[in-house]
Design a protein around this motif. Structure first.
Motif, PDB file in Angstrom:
ATOM      1  N   ALA A   1       0.831  -1.206   0.000  1.00  4.65           N
ATOM      2  CA  ALA A   1       0.000   0.000   0.000  1.00  4.65           C
ATOM      3  C   ALA A   1       0.868   1.259   0.000  1.00  4.65           C
ATOM      4  O   ALA A   1       0.576   2.229  -0.720  1.00  4.65           O
ATOM      5  CB  ALA A   1      -0.925  -0.006   1.221  1.00  4.65           C
TER       6      ALA A   1
ATOM      7  N   LYS B   1       1.160   4.124  -2.964  1.00  2.96           N
ATOM      8  CA  LYS B   1       0.935   5.548  -2.694  1.00  2.96           C
ATOM      9  C   LYS B   1       2.099   6.397  -3.202  1.00  2.96           C
ATOM     10  O   LYS B   1       1.912   7.486  -3.754  1.00  2.96           O
ATOM     11  CB  LYS B   1       0.757   5.766  -1.189  1.00  2.96           C
ATOM     12  CG  LYS B   1      -0.594   5.353  -0.646  1.00  2.96           C
ATOM     13  CD  LYS B   1      -1.672   6.313  -1.092  1.00  2.96           C
ATOM     14  CE  LYS B   1      -2.995   6.020  -0.414  1.00  2.96           C
ATOM     15  NZ  LYS B   1      -4.052   6.935  -0.889  1.00  2.96           N
TER      16      LYS B   1
ATOM     17  N   LEU C   1      -6.550  -3.647  -6.604  1.00  3.91           N
ATOM     18  CA  LEU C   1      -6.374  -3.379  -5.175  1.00  3.91           C
ATOM     19  C   LEU C   1      -4.900  -3.339  -4.781  1.00  3.91           C
ATOM     20  O   LEU C   1      -4.499  -2.573  -3.906  1.00  3.91           O
ATOM     21  CB  LEU C   1      -7.103  -4.438  -4.348  1.00  3.91           C
ATOM     22  CG  LEU C   1      -8.638  -4.403  -4.438  1.00  3.91           C
ATOM     23  CD1 LEU C   1      -9.241  -5.629  -3.779  1.00  3.91           C
ATOM     24  CD2 LEU C   1      -9.185  -3.131  -3.804  1.00  3.91           C
TER      25      LEU C   1
ATOM     26  N   ASP D   1     -15.116  -1.934  -1.196  1.00  2.00           N
ATOM     27  CA  ASP D   1     -15.153  -0.544  -0.740  1.00  2.00           C
ATOM     28  C   ASP D   1     -13.963   0.265  -1.246  1.00  2.00           C
ATOM     29  O   ASP D   1     -14.049   1.485  -1.382  1.00  2.00           O
ATOM     30  CB  ASP D   1     -15.179  -0.495   0.792  1.00  2.00           C
ATOM     31  CG  ASP D   1     -16.491  -1.017   1.368  1.00  2.00           C
ATOM     32  OD1 ASP D   1     -17.491  -1.018   0.628  1.00  2.00           O
ATOM     33  OD2 ASP D   1     -16.501  -1.417   2.542  1.00  2.00           O
ATOM     34  N   GLU D   2     -12.846  -0.423  -1.520  1.00  3.12           N
ATOM     35  CA  GLU D   2     -11.630   0.284  -1.942  1.00  3.12           C
ATOM     36  C   GLU D   2     -11.670   0.718  -3.408  1.00  3.12           C
ATOM     37  O   GLU D   2     -10.805   1.459  -3.862  1.00  3.12           O
ATOM     38  CB  GLU D   2     -10.396  -0.614  -1.731  1.00  3.12           C
ATOM     39  CG  GLU D   2     -10.140  -1.004  -0.286  1.00  3.12           C
ATOM     40  CD  GLU D   2     -10.864  -2.271   0.109  1.00  3.12           C
ATOM     41  OE1 GLU D   2     -10.501  -2.843   1.163  1.00  3.12           O
ATOM     42  OE2 GLU D   2     -11.781  -2.699  -0.627  1.00  3.12           O
ATOM     43  N   LEU D   3     -12.677   0.239  -4.162  1.00  4.87           N
ATOM     44  CA  LEU D   3     -12.752   0.563  -5.583  1.00  4.87           C
ATOM     45  C   LEU D   3     -13.946   1.459  -5.885  1.00  4.87           C
ATOM     46  O   LEU D   3     -14.944   1.455  -5.177  1.00  4.87           O
ATOM     47  CB  LEU D   3     -12.879  -0.718  -6.421  1.00  4.87           C
ATOM     48  CG  LEU D   3     -11.729  -1.722  -6.368  1.00  4.87           C
ATOM     49  CD1 LEU D   3     -12.048  -2.924  -7.259  1.00  4.87           C
ATOM     50  CD2 LEU D   3     -10.403  -1.090  -6.783  1.00  4.87           C
ATOM     51  N   GLN D   4     -13.823   2.235  -6.953  1.00  7.10           N
ATOM     52  CA  GLN D   4     -14.956   2.981  -7.464  1.00  7.10           C
ATOM     53  C   GLN D   4     -15.095   2.661  -8.941  1.00  7.10           C
ATOM     54  O   GLN D   4     -14.142   2.209  -9.587  1.00  7.10           O
ATOM     55  CB  GLN D   4     -14.795   4.480  -7.256  1.00  7.10           C
ATOM     56  CG  GLN D   4     -13.644   5.132  -7.989  1.00  7.10           C
ATOM     57  CD  GLN D   4     -13.525   6.598  -7.600  1.00  7.10           C
ATOM     58  OE1 GLN D   4     -13.230   6.916  -6.457  1.00  7.10           O
ATOM     59  NE2 GLN D   4     -13.748   7.486  -8.559  1.00  7.10           N
TER      60      GLN D   4
ATOM     61  N   ARG E   1      -8.851   2.235  -8.051  1.00  7.91           N
ATOM     62  CA  ARG E   1      -8.763   2.412  -6.604  1.00  7.91           C
ATOM     63  C   ARG E   1      -9.295   3.776  -6.169  1.00  7.91           C
ATOM     64  O   ARG E   1      -8.925   4.785  -6.738  1.00  7.91           O
ATOM     65  CB  ARG E   1      -7.315   2.246  -6.131  1.00  7.91           C
ATOM     66  CG  ARG E   1      -6.837   0.809  -6.061  1.00  7.91           C
ATOM     67  CD  ARG E   1      -5.356   0.729  -5.711  1.00  7.91           C
ATOM     68  NE  ARG E   1      -4.520   1.307  -6.762  1.00  7.91           N
ATOM     69  CZ  ARG E   1      -3.775   2.387  -6.627  1.00  7.91           C
ATOM     70  NH1 ARG E   1      -3.731   3.038  -5.482  1.00  7.91           N
ATOM     71  NH2 ARG E   1      -3.038   2.825  -7.625  1.00  7.91           N
ATOM     72  N   LYS E   2     -10.142   3.756  -5.160  1.00  9.48           N
ATOM     73  CA  LYS E   2     -10.726   4.986  -4.642  1.00  9.48           C
ATOM     74  C   LYS E   2      -9.657   5.938  -4.138  1.00  9.48           C
ATOM     75  O   LYS E   2      -9.711   7.141  -4.359  1.00  9.48           O
ATOM     76  CB  LYS E   2     -11.670   4.628  -3.491  1.00  9.48           C
ATOM     77  CG  LYS E   2     -13.056   5.185  -3.622  1.00  9.48           C
ATOM     78  CD  LYS E   2     -13.906   4.713  -2.460  1.00  9.48           C
ATOM     79  CE  LYS E   2     -15.137   4.028  -3.008  1.00  9.48           C
ATOM     80  NZ  LYS E   2     -16.052   3.610  -1.933  1.00  9.48           N
ATOM     81  N   GLU E   3      -8.686   5.393  -3.422  1.00  6.84           N
ATOM     82  CA  GLU E   3      -7.633   6.207  -2.831  1.00  6.84           C
ATOM     83  C   GLU E   3      -6.437   6.368  -3.757  1.00  6.84           C
ATOM     84  O   GLU E   3      -5.451   6.995  -3.401  1.00  6.84           O
ATOM     85  CB  GLU E   3      -7.171   5.586  -1.504  1.00  6.84           C
ATOM     86  CG  GLU E   3      -8.268   5.427  -0.463  1.00  6.84           C
ATOM     87  CD  GLU E   3      -8.887   6.764  -0.066  1.00  6.84           C
ATOM     88  OE1 GLU E   3      -8.147   7.758   0.008  1.00  6.84           O
ATOM     89  OE2 GLU E   3     -10.113   6.801   0.156  1.00  6.84           O
TER      90      GLU E   3
END
Length: 303
Positions: A71, A75, A138, A154-157, A270-272
């Motif tokens: 992760a 980032k 992910l 939840d981590e994806l849009q 990924r959302k983030e």
């Protein structure tokens, strides 16, 4: 404090399953890599890798660190892309995971048109099953993926691309070829050729089996769409495919199920995460092309 360099070393060893191969990939001496990992283990007070004659395995403590390390590195990569774009250095690459049916029958024209309009953007296409694509999104291995927009993590849009019907696919001379619609019971009585577990095509069929308590006859399993189509055309078995496939295969007939099965296919990321300019352009370009086709198909025929 942990630094990104040592985390990168650790992740690389895990990915290669070997200190030797990881050292070669990193371009450093194996002894230096071993020392770096020993120092890391001493600093955090736990063993993260276990070496044996069979290779390198990750300890339970190592698995915890691995999740965070991946992760963090993702980032850092996202941050580098964002900074490069602020400096006017567009990443220039779209790395996207696409299921084989979409890759073979939906995207080719779009990919060619996109490449013509944006020749400096590299397109890197990974063909894989939906579950694999989700996992690679992910983990940061993929920037963009096409998946079934169902039970999205939840981590994806996601953004909707198309809705396509799943139909029974039979050869033109198959005994079922004259059917206008097909019930699930008749379908599951047949010899079936299916994608292996992990592809949305297989997930749909397995869910129907579970829901209606059918026992499917999976006579053939393959991840090769061309092989699947040949088996159907030669009438060794039947299958279920998206209508966008059967509509384009002259020797294959698509028969809707009495209880229709529709799939919502979407772009996901990924959302983030940071979606680069190149990826955003590809998403917008694709959706614009889909919109143009829909407007064209719905236009009145004045001839």
């Amino acid at each position: 404090m942990l630094n990104s360099k040592i985390l990168y070393y650790f992740v690389t060893i895990v990915e290669h399953g070997s200190y030797t191969k990881a050292a070669q990939a990193l371009g450093i001496a194996q002894s230096a890599l071993s020392i770096a990992i020993r120092k890391l283990e001493k600093k955090i007070g736990v063993t993260i890798l276990h070496r044996s004659s069979k290779g390198v395995t990750v300890t339970k403590e190592g698995e915890v660190l691995l999740t965070h390390a991946q992760a963090i590195l993702t980032k850092i990569n996202d941050a580098q892309i964002a900074i490069d774009e602020l400096r006017g250095l567009e990443k220039g690459e779209v790395k996207i995971g696409i299921p084989s049916m979409m890759g073979s029958y939906f995207f080719p024209e779009i990919l060619m048109a996109f490449n013509f309009k944006y020749p400096d953007i590299k397109l890197s296409i990974v063909e894989s099953g939906t579950q694999t694509i989700r996992a690679q999104l992910l983990s940061g291995e993929l920037d963009l993926g096409v998946i079934v927009n169902d039970h999205l993590p939840d981590e994806l849009q996601a953004r909707h691309v198309i809705t396509s019907q799943m139909v029974a696919a039979v050869g033109t001379n198959h005994p079922l070829a004259g059917f206008k619609k097909l019930d699930y019971s008749t379908f599951f009585e047949q010899e079936l050729v299916m994608f292996k577990v992990g592809y949305f095509h297989r997930e749909v069929i397995d869910k129907l089996c579970e829901q209606y308590q059918y026992s499917a006859k999976y006579s053939f399993e393959t991840n090769l769409l061309a092989m699947m189509l040949n088996i159907v055309k030669n009438e060794f078995a039947i299958t279920a495919l998206l209508e966008l496939v059967t509509d384009r295969e002259p020797e294959v007939l698509g028969i809707p199920f009495e209880e229709p099965v529709y799939l919502d296919l979407a772009f996901a990321w990924r959302k983030e995460g940071y979606l680069s300019i190149a990826n955003r352009r590809f998403v917008d370009f694709t959706l614009n092309e889909v919109n143009k086709k829909e407007l064209s198909s719905n236009a009145p025929d004045n001839s």
